[in-house]
Design an enzyme around this catalytic site. Sequence first.
Site, mmCIF file in Angstrom:
data_model
loop_
_atom_site.group_PDB
_atom_site.id
_atom_site.type_symbol
_atom_site.label_atom_id
_atom_site.label_comp_id
_atom_site.label_asym_id
_atom_site.label_seq_id
_atom_site.Cartn_x
_atom_site.Cartn_y
_atom_site.Cartn_z
ATOM 1 N N HIS A 25 0.696 -1.159 -0.098
ATOM 2 C CA HIS A 25 0.027 0.040 0.055
ATOM 3 C C HIS A 25 0.905 1.394 0.165
ATOM 4 C CE1 HIS A 25 0.092 0.030 4.558
ATOM 5 N NE2 HIS A 25 -0.011 1.328 4.305
ATOM 6 N N ASP A 70 1.247 -7.797 2.439
ATOM 7 C CA ASP A 70 1.252 -6.383 1.986
ATOM 8 C C ASP A 70 2.519 -5.747 1.805
ATOM 9 O OD1 ASP A 70 0.954 -3.691 1.718
ATOM 10 O OD2 ASP A 70 -0.656 -3.186 3.397
ATOM 11 N N SER A 75 4.013 2.071 8.490
ATOM 12 C CA SER A 75 3.892 1.240 7.409
ATOM 13 C C SER A 75 5.060 1.015 6.714
ATOM 14 C CB SER A 75 2.533 1.624 6.400
ATOM 15 O OG SER A 75 1.503 1.294 6.746
HETATM 16 N N1 ARG Z 1 -4.769 0.365 7.637
HETATM 17 C C1 ARG Z 1 -3.314 0.414 6.944
HETATM 18 C C2 ARG Z 1 -2.860 1.624 7.174
HETATM 19 O O1 ARG Z 1 -3.232 2.498 7.852
HETATM 20 C C3 ARG Z 1 -3.273 -0.305 5.486
HETATM 21 C C4 ARG Z 1 -3.781 0.306 4.543
HETATM 22 C C5 ARG Z 1 -3.753 -0.146 3.047
HETATM 23 N N2 ARG Z 1 -5.075 -1.179 2.974
HETATM 24 C C6 ARG Z 1 -6.168 -0.948 2.557
HETATM 25 N N3 ARG Z 1 -6.825 -2.055 2.476
HETATM 26 N N4 ARG Z 1 -6.677 0.451 2.431
HETATM 27 O O2 ARG Z 1 -2.362 2.204 6.143
HETATM 28 N N1 GLU Z 2 -1.309 1.383 7.465
HETATM 29 C C1 GLU Z 2 -0.527 2.399 8.233
HETATM 30 C C2 GLU Z 2 0.455 3.178 7.417
HETATM 31 O O1 GLU Z 2 0.273 3.397 6.350
HETATM 32 C C3 GLU Z 2 0.196 1.740 9.600
HETATM 33 C C4 GLU Z 2 -0.852 1.482 10.341
HETATM 34 C C5 GLU Z 2 -1.135 2.406 11.502
HETATM 35 O O2 GLU Z 2 -1.727 3.323 11.294
HETATM 36 O O3 GLU Z 2 -0.577 1.991 12.339
HETATM 37 O O4 GLU Z 2 1.327 3.910 7.796
#
Ligand code: ARG
Ligand code: GLU
Length: 695
Positions: free
Chosen positions: A83, A219, A627
């Site tokens: 991502h 990921d 991330s």
């Molecule tokens: N929640 C994670 C973050 O905060 C992963 C985001 C990417 N994944 C998604 N399904 N949108 O960035």
């Molecule tokens: N998915 C998040 C990011 O893009 C990290 C997950 C979080 O926020 O802890 O940095």
Amino acid sequence: MRFIKLIIFLVVFQLNAQQGGMWIPSLLEGMNETEMRSLGSKLSASDIYDVNNSSLKDAIGHFNGGCTSEVISEKGLLLTNHHCGYSQIQSHSSLEKDYIKNGFWAKSFEEEIPNEGLFVEFIVRIEDVTEVMLKRVTDDMSPREKQSQIDKNRNAFEKTIEKEDWQGFKISPFYKGNQYFLFITERFEDIRLVGAPPVSIGKFGSDTDNWVWPRHTGDFSLFRIYADKNNRPAKYSEDNRPYTPKHYLPISLDGIEEGDFTMVFGFPGRTNEYLPAVAIEQITQKVNPLNITIREAALKVIDANMKEDDLVRIQYASKQARIANSWKKWIGENLGIEKSGAVTIKKDFEAEFLKALHNQGKTAEYGNILPQLENLYSEIEDINLKRNSFSQVFLVTNELMRMMVRLTQMEMASEKGETAFEKARDRTINQIRSIHKNYSVKVDKGVYKNVMPLFTDNIDASIYETTAFVDLERSLAVLNGEMREVVTKLNNDPAYIYAKPFVLDFYQNVDPEFKRLNTEINALQTQYMKALMEVMPNQRYFPDANRTLRVTYGKVNGYSPRDAVYYKPVTYLDGVIEKYVPGDYEFDVPEKLRQLYENKDYGDYADKNGKLPICFLGTNHTTGGNSGSPAIDAEGNLVGLNFDRVWEGTMSDIYYDPEICRNIMVDLRYVLFIIDKYAGADHLIKEMKLVHPKK
Ligand code: ARG
Ligand code: GLU
């Protein structure tokens, strides 16, 4: 008696060791080092951060200013999340070459794809510069006077910073401006795409599984840093060569087990752990619900169109992910704050603070901070909500309005003269070009109809039929010509006529008023932080995240989200197959992966029970920006790739509860398995250093 004391000490110490925190890598000696050892680490503070010798920090790069990445070979191979590389993967994709859907693997250096604008930044050294930055700043100064003295100090100091020509620097406030640190940086700008799994692996589970455990997402994506012939940062050039890093992370094939030490090293973006209870109430009861509603309205349209139309699916992939991500996070944050009773806990804490002030005779000095904060938060509420709704509608969700914001800024610049106008025009043209690279009028108009009523009663979707800005060529035609002519043409465009009053109101009224109050709030937060550390010195204080390099540590650990339920900390490929829904846009599984599962063809990557691990949980305190951060074992090897947190614990940006806050990592063995067995890119595996620390 002594025995009991020892037990109490150990219990308290153990609990404390899991209280979270994101620590400054150059200051780990002492408390952090001891805590890490008690959790099983064999690393010394200088293994992690050292100025004179290579250390772990030399492998950690800030990826495009938002994510984290790490070097995993002596040829500059770089690992981050899928991502995090999503918009690059998307930008090289088309209906013919659909790298989102099918993945991408360069078979040689020549096939690695350059990415304009993408950069990775390393930290060369960190210095405490509090004294110079706060010189002649005194408590009796107004916030304004303080800021202007700090700015003066900064300007004078910047001229004296010692660094090489190719290096940059950054000075950031810590502990709400009570401390300042200098970071000497090296920024690499030739970063090429090396590999990415198909979205059905890299984003398996998509929005349904996002922020949720149990998780089965691979990921990750791979890039490579290129440097000039002296191994220094350089713009893209064919002559550049793979970068030789000062350090790269060996990868452990032995993986992790419940209870193992892990440390996450990266660039957390923003936390707010020292807010007063009133602020938390405002965020959870007012701001989050508003922002959730607006994003949900936009997502309804975007999601439906992406499912219907393959081109829209590619065009809006990255935008949709960005909008959906915070939308879902805020919902989880609200649930977590509610469930953990964070507001009550903060209120009790504040009562304790007031008591401590009283006991130490400091009520006169600091007793006003909390009541003043309470007043200011109620004063700022309306304007804060207005500002949020403007930003969600005009900057985040609706693309025509985003163009209008820039165009209005351009007209405002024209009042300052030709030079300012030309600069603004360039910026505007760039923005409009980049929006139109992936633009669907149908989607955007649908979004407009859904989100605008949440901002105003004045709705007019007919602007989409008449404005020039739904088309790139016609947009550029409006922007072509001399200043006055352009401004006149602009003021005849229906979308511009519609949007300009809103945008002007925002920049002339809403934003300045918000900033005025916010400056006062920030000044009080600075004092509050100072007072806390002074009168309650035995608490654990770590500085809020601010996009600088940090270390957080903990253990591999499950959690109990609700009564009678316990979540184990590791998932396996079996779980991917359990979730498999043929043809589904979130839970499809590529045939090749199903075959590998059938044949149990896991190579060296299975655990000792013959199962292939996918993701695992830890008690590391992370946030957005972490991330792509490496999860490192007790000996400095890479075992995981951080990419998320659990739903129940996303409130950790405001309140960290060690019982339920967990970060989610991809097991590196799954990453290697996908590269090797799924993609057949074993030439990449050969570049890496695979180790067996447990044997
Ligand atoms: N929640 C994670 C973050 O905060 C992963 C985001 C990417 N994944 C998604 N399904 N949108 O960035
Ligand atoms: N998915 C998040 C990011 O893009 C990290 C997950 C979080 O926020 O802890 O940095």
